[in-house]
Design an enzyme around this catalytic site. Sequence first.
Site, PDB file in Angstrom:
ATOM      1  N   CYS A  75       0.851  -1.194   0.000  1.00  0.00           N
ATOM      2  CA  CYS A  75       0.000   0.000   0.000  1.00  0.00           C
ATOM      3  C   CYS A  75       0.879   1.233   0.000  1.00  0.00           C
ATOM      4  CB  CYS A  75      -0.826   0.077   1.277  1.00  0.00           C
ATOM      5  SG  CYS A  75      -2.247  -0.966   1.253  1.00  0.00           S
ATOM      6  N   GLU A 122      -8.799   8.115   2.787  1.00  0.00           N
ATOM      7  CA  GLU A 122      -8.231   7.849   1.471  1.00  0.00           C
ATOM      8  C   GLU A 122      -9.270   7.523   0.412  1.00  0.00           C
ATOM      9  OE1 GLU A 122      -5.387   4.614   2.188  1.00  0.00           O
ATOM     10  OE2 GLU A 122      -3.832   6.146   2.419  1.00  0.00           O
TER      11      GLU A 122
HETATM   12  C1  IPE Z   1      -2.700   2.980   0.954  1.00  0.00           C
HETATM   13  C2  IPE Z   1      -3.076   2.616   2.155  1.00  0.00           C
HETATM   14  C3  IPE Z   1      -4.276   1.790   2.270  1.00  0.00           C
HETATM   15  C4  IPE Z   1      -2.380   3.006   3.375  1.00  0.00           C
HETATM   16  C5  IPE Z   1      -1.089   3.697   3.129  1.00  0.00           C
HETATM   17  O1  IPE Z   1      -0.081   2.802   2.902  1.00  0.00           O
HETATM   18  P1  IPE Z   1       1.306   2.959   3.679  1.00  0.00           P
HETATM   19  O2  IPE Z   1       1.034   3.457   5.051  1.00  0.00           O
HETATM   20  O3  IPE Z   1       2.043   1.667   3.554  1.00  0.00           O
HETATM   21  O4  IPE Z   1       2.023   4.081   2.834  1.00  0.00           O
HETATM   22  P2  IPE Z   1       3.568   4.236   2.536  1.00  0.00           P
HETATM   23  O5  IPE Z   1       4.242   4.549   3.826  1.00  0.00           O
HETATM   24  O6  IPE Z   1       4.063   2.978   1.933  1.00  0.00           O
HETATM   25  O7  IPE Z   1       3.611   5.391   1.561  1.00  0.00           O
HETATM   26 MG    MG Z   2       3.389   1.036   2.171  1.00  0.00          MG
HETATM   27 MN    MN Z   3      -2.707   7.604   3.465  1.00  0.00          MN
END
Ligand code: IPE
Ligand code: MG
Ligand code: MN
Length: 180
Positions: A75, A122
């Site tokens: 993610c 989001e």
């Molecule tokens: C996209 C979703 C559902 C949550 C954010 O992901 P992350 O918390 O892993 O984000 P990064 O630190 O990898 O950018």
């Molecule tokens: Mg991530």
């Molecule tokens: Mn986010």
Amino acid sequence: MSATAQINTLLEEQVILVDISDRQIGIAEKLQAHRDGSLHRAFSIFVLNSQGQLLLQRRAKHKYHSGGLWTNTCCSHPRPNEMTLDAAHRRLQEEMGFDCELQELFSFVYRANLDHELTEYEFDHVLLGYCDREPVLNPEEAEDWKWIDLKTLQTNIRESPQFYTYWLRDCCDRFITELG
Ligand SMILES: C=C(C)CCOP(=O)(O)OP(=O)(O)O
Ligand SMILES: [Mg+2]
Ligand SMILES: [Mn+2]
């Protein structure tokens, strides 16, 4: 990476602020957007193997939120002026050490108050890929991985939700339905 170094990285990283229809309305520093609870663009990658099992990632304990929890394959957030699919390939490589073809399955909006007084709000694009290779984890991002049958995952989420991220709990049933 030390806690200070990680906070500095977060301050440098920017996310795309969007309206409820995913139209860009601005940009913000990543950490600030999660402190303010501003709606921003994100993606959630689900990689399946040829047996139909999902590759789960266990988030590193020191992640800015949801550390130590099990979640879908990868993610993250697209940067300003970055296509969501390009960002997805970039982060799949950075977090899990491999890349594969990806296509969007559906999108959803969710809002959750998380740990460290952070909020995820989001517009999340769910991306599907297939791969049989084993990941090579980036320890800054992930501390474990496993393949899991979708039925087993649904049962585990129902019986032990505290081990799973909010967004995976939120979209797991829909993911299985959309998969057909
Ligand atoms: C996209 C979703 C559902 C949550 C954010 O992901 P992350 O918390 O892993 O984000 P990064 O630190 O990898 O950018
Ligand atoms: Mg991530
Ligand atoms: Mn986010």
